[in-house]
Motif scaffolding. Sequence first.
Motif: not given
Length: 277
Positions: A121-125, A140-150, A152-154
Amino acid sequence: MKTYVIAEIGINHNGDMKLAKELIDGASESGCNAVKFQKRTIEIVYTKDDLDRPRESPWGATNRQQKQGLEFSVEQYKELLAYSKSLGLDFIVSCWDLLSIAVVEEHLDVDYHKVASALTTNKEFLQSLNATGRPVILSTGMCTQEEIDAAINTLDNCEYVLACTSTYPTVPNQVNLKHIETLKKDNPGIKVGFSNHYNGHDACIGAVALGAECIEFHITKDRTMYGSDQAASIENYESLLIGIRNMEDMLGDGTKMVYETEKPIAKKLRSVNNILD
């Protein structure tokens, strides 16, 4: 297609180069494709208060001494990379901070950058990994589906996304292997795999049966050794690799056929009146 198998040594080497090489040997001999380590700049990843708190370990009485004891130097990583390559293994690192990415990029020619679930979930990283131009494996541990999608898109070059539950060890009813199927449906252009924290063989072999193209699991010499990841690791990984490769063979291509080995059995057990027109 053969499953890409990653032996996660991580911090199970306990700062011991001899043990790290023994684990690399085991990964090679068992038929794994890659080994993976972790790299942290502890003063960045942890606060001063956290590093100064009491913690008994083989390296001293503070958390700082424990974390320092688990970190290899750049020269040690160079040696481990060269050793892994000499055995035909890919070399992968999970960095935990931006400086570690820079250090790895300057000194180590890694085959993949692996995003640990804590950094997903760390966009800068993630954007810093884009700048390396290297392929990425995303957990993808500890992640919501929305966080996973974000995530992958990053990422510009996410080659594998791994279903994962970040408990050590994971209990059976929280492994959620069917998330592999969800990831496949939602990400048709990305290979999907499984990062294991269950301490048996079942989850990895089951993941292959569900179409995982990459399997990552922690390996250890002894699950009773000191270390937070040891209990979630696999000791007898040679046997696990046999199970994984057997499952690949067992899956077939889905087309029903009569095998040559079946034909004499059919001739023996079927009469002429037992044939459908």
